[in-house]
Design a protein around this motif. Structure first.
Motif, PDB file in Angstrom:
ATOM      1  N   THR A  53       0.833  -1.201   0.000  1.00 45.00           N
ATOM      2  CA  THR A  53       0.000   0.000   0.000  1.00 45.00           C
ATOM      3  C   THR A  53       0.869   1.252   0.000  1.00 45.00           C
ATOM      4  OG1 THR A  53      -1.790  -1.116   1.162  1.00 45.00           O
ATOM      5  CG2 THR A  53      -1.745   1.273   1.309  1.00 45.00           C
ATOM      6  N   VAL A  54       1.906   1.234   0.824  1.00 46.42           N
ATOM      7  CA  VAL A  54       2.817   2.379   0.912  1.00 46.42           C
ATOM      8  C   VAL A  54       3.515   2.601  -0.429  1.00 46.42           C
ATOM      9  CG1 VAL A  54       4.873   3.307   2.055  1.00 46.42           C
ATOM     10  CG2 VAL A  54       3.140   2.077   3.391  1.00 46.42           C
ATOM     11  N   ALA A  55       3.963   1.529  -1.060  1.00 45.97           N
ATOM     12  CA  ALA A  55       4.625   1.648  -2.366  1.00 45.97           C
ATOM     13  C   ALA A  55       3.676   2.220  -3.408  1.00 45.97           C
ATOM     14  CB  ALA A  55       5.158   0.291  -2.805  1.00 45.97           C
ATOM     15  N   ASP A  56       2.429   1.738  -3.418  1.00 51.46           N
ATOM     16  CA  ASP A  56       1.447   2.265  -4.374  1.00 51.46           C
ATOM     17  C   ASP A  56       1.245   3.759  -4.181  1.00 51.46           C
ATOM     18  OD1 ASP A  56       1.107  -0.250  -5.405  1.00 51.46           O
ATOM     19  OD2 ASP A  56      -0.913  -0.558  -4.604  1.00 51.46           O
ATOM     20  N   ASN A  60       3.478   5.032  -7.220  1.00 52.76           N
ATOM     21  CA  ASN A  60       2.511   4.783  -8.295  1.00 52.76           C
ATOM     22  C   ASN A  60       2.559   3.353  -8.835  1.00 52.76           C
ATOM     23  OD1 ASN A  60       1.484   7.482  -8.306  1.00 52.76           O
ATOM     24  ND2 ASN A  60       3.346   8.118  -9.376  1.00 52.76           N
ATOM     25  N   THR A  61       2.927   2.419  -7.987  1.00 51.97           N
ATOM     26  CA  THR A  61       2.851   1.013  -8.375  1.00 51.97           C
ATOM     27  C   THR A  61       1.397   0.546  -8.267  1.00 51.97           C
ATOM     28  OG1 THR A  61       3.482   0.480  -6.092  1.00 51.97           O
ATOM     29  CG2 THR A  61       5.230   0.441  -7.758  1.00 51.97           C
ATOM     30  N   ALA A  91       8.691  -8.523  -2.165  1.00 51.42           N
ATOM     31  CA  ALA A  91      10.115  -8.162  -2.155  1.00 51.42           C
ATOM     32  C   ALA A  91      10.335  -6.860  -2.915  1.00 51.42           C
ATOM     33  CB  ALA A  91      10.941  -9.282  -2.775  1.00 51.42           C
ATOM     34  N   GLU A  92       9.677  -6.712  -4.056  1.00 48.75           N
ATOM     35  CA  GLU A  92       9.851  -5.503  -4.867  1.00 48.75           C
ATOM     36  C   GLU A  92       9.352  -4.264  -4.124  1.00 48.75           C
ATOM     37  OE1 GLU A  92       8.399  -3.656  -9.187  1.00 48.75           O
ATOM     38  OE2 GLU A  92       7.892  -5.728  -8.653  1.00 48.75           O
ATOM     39  N   ALA A  93       8.186  -4.388  -3.479  1.00 52.88           N
ATOM     40  CA  ALA A  93       7.633  -3.255  -2.727  1.00 52.88           C
ATOM     41  C   ALA A  93       8.549  -2.870  -1.573  1.00 52.88           C
ATOM     42  CB  ALA A  93       6.246  -3.614  -2.207  1.00 52.88           C
ATOM     43  N   THR A  94       9.077  -3.861  -0.867  1.00 54.06           N
ATOM     44  CA  THR A  94       9.982  -3.590   0.256  1.00 54.06           C
ATOM     45  C   THR A  94      11.257  -2.916  -0.226  1.00 54.06           C
ATOM     46  OG1 THR A  94       9.114  -5.529   1.423  1.00 54.06           O
ATOM     47  CG2 THR A  94      11.201  -4.620   2.215  1.00 54.06           C
ATOM     48  N   ARG A  95      11.820  -3.429  -1.311  1.00 53.09           N
ATOM     49  CA  ARG A  95      13.060  -2.836  -1.831  1.00 53.09           C
ATOM     50  C   ARG A  95      12.829  -1.409  -2.320  1.00 53.09           C
ATOM     51  NH1 ARG A  95      14.324  -8.361  -3.744  1.00 53.09           N
ATOM     52  NH2 ARG A  95      13.244  -7.897  -5.701  1.00 53.09           N
ATOM     53  N   LEU A  96      11.662  -1.151  -2.891  1.00 48.34           N
ATOM     54  CA  LEU A  96      11.342   0.214  -3.331  1.00 48.34           C
ATOM     55  C   LEU A  96      11.276   1.167  -2.135  1.00 48.34           C
ATOM     56  CD1 LEU A  96       8.524   0.168  -6.065  1.00 48.34           C
ATOM     57  CD2 LEU A  96      10.640   1.500  -6.117  1.00 48.34           C
TER      58      LEU A  96
END
Length: 419
Positions: A53-56, A60-61, A91-96
């Motif tokens: 949610t934070v990454a989105d 804008n993911t 993993a992608e969201a965390t790394r972002l």
């Protein structure tokens, strides 16, 4: 009289201002807030709670939209066992989230990520391993293990190349919890780099039962400090919960604490993720509006404001989109509470669920107003403006007030021009 600035938090040869801003999710401890703590020479936290949610929101993911699309067929089904997180996307969201924060870091301080074990995500072990490893991959300075005993967490990442150089710590609320953690993680031959001792006046989830008022932070810290000394274990202790002034902090530092963790006063900082209208609710809160209840599906008591929109809300469970509190069997106590009310009021257009709350949705929408015990004192830390609202503070102002104040004094900010 001593000030916080007369002390230093030491990690090996590195010396830091002994102020750690606690991790507040979902995105209440923003990257901006953590970056300010690091710039000023202390330690800041971001949180990986609901990291997709934070990454989105930040980058804008479309992680949430994609997950909902995959499981939309299951929305009306009370059985959520099929709802799984894509570990690659996690993993992608965390790394972002972590990577972008670390790229922006300036100053001599550190940035840690707060990682809650109670975010079980329908696959507790697998998802926790990905969250921890991905944060290390992205260059985080350290990880604070929170909301759980974390008896196997070190084991999950012991093969990671940064397992021994990143700072790893844990939050406990009792000596017994620390002893259990140390016993279970002993086979990794690695002690925690720090231990946050969280007392009963902390915000959000508590490591106590509903008898929390019978406990005292200073007593717990002294007990753990004495045991570590007897065991000849040199692990920095960082008290947390109810440390509202620089003088409060100094009292712990003079008695052997390595630093203090603070959070409540930073909920009303410009850099905090809470919307401005919610920050005003925190300022306006009276002592009687601060309650400890059991509406959290995690099973932990939780401190919040009584006027939180989340309390009594009967929204449909949004597990297909979120589902962060689904246990290993795909269950969540809010789903059970919701369906019980639905069965009891089959004709109702709208139901109220008082027993539990949908923590995922309400934390995502900033409708679950978790807070520390002394939130009612926030109004004393700032100026009331002509329109009746309270002046929002900068994180730097709050940090430096902790760092340099004496005699229980709280410095008010300069009034804005024209006020």
């Amino acid at each position: 009289m001593k000030r916080v600035d007369d002390f230093r938090l030491r990690f090996g040869k590195q010396e830091l201002v002994p102020i750690m801003i606690g991790g507040m999710g979902v995105d209440i401890s923003t990257a901006d807030l953590a970056l300010e703590a690091a710039r000023l020479g202390g330690v800041g936290h971001i949180s990986d709670a609901m990291v997709k949610t934070v990454a989105d929101r930040r980058f804008n993911t479309k992680f949430i939209k994609n997950k909902l699309q995959r499981y939309k067929f299951n929305v009306a089904n009370p059985d959520k066992s099929v709802v799984q997180f894509d570990l690659g996307e996690l993993a992608e969201a965390t790394r972002l989230h972590v990577g972008k924060t670390m790229e922006a870091k300036k100053g001599d301080g550190l940035i840690f990520v707060n990682c809650m074990e109670k975010l079980t995500m329908n696959a507790p072990k697998e998802t926790l391993r990905v969250r921890l490893a991905s944060a290390l991959d992205a260059g985080i300075d350290g990880i604070t293990l929170a909301a759980g005993l974390h008896l196997g967490s070190f084991n999950l990442i012991e093969d990671h190349p940064r397992f021994r150089d990143a700072k790893l710590g844990i939050i406990v609320s009792s000596l017994r919890a620390l002893q259990l953690f140390l016993r279970k993680s002993a086979r990794t031959n690695r002690l925690p780099d720090y231990v946050v001792v969280e007392g009963p006046l902390a915000g959000g989830h508590l490591g106590f039962g509903m008898d929390w008022a019978e406990y005292d932070l200073a007593t717990i810290v002294a007990e753990i400090h004495a045991w570590l000394k007897a065991e000849q274990l040199d692990i920095p202790l960082i008290p947390a919960g109810g440390i509202f002034t620089g003088s409060d902090a100094v009292s712990f530092l003079e008695n052997g604490a390595a630093a203090v963790q603070v959070a409540t006063r930073f909920t009303v900082a410009e850099e905090c993720g809470l919307p401005a209208d919610v920050q005003q609710e925190y300022f306006k809160a009276s002592e009687s509006q601060i309650t400890v209840n059991q509406v959290s599906p995690t099973g932990y008591p939780m401190r919040m404001l009584t006027n939180s929109p989340a309390i009594g809300s009967g929204i449909r469970p949004n597990c297909e989109a979120y589902g962060y509190l689904l246990d290993a069997n795909g269950s969540c106590s809010y789903i059970a509470a919701y369906n019980k009310e639905l069965d009891a009021h089959p004709e109702a257009k709208r139901i109220s669920v008082l027993e539990k709350t949908c923590l995922c949705t309400h934390m995502r929408n900033f409708d679950c107003w978790t807070c520390g015990h002394y939130t009612y004192r926030l109004k004393d830390t700032t100026n009331k403006l002509d329109d009746g609202s309270y002046q929002i503070l900068s994180a730097e102002h709050i940090f430096k007030d902790y760092q340099f104040s004496t005699e229980q004094h709280i410095a008010l900010p300069e009034l804005p021009v024209g006020a």
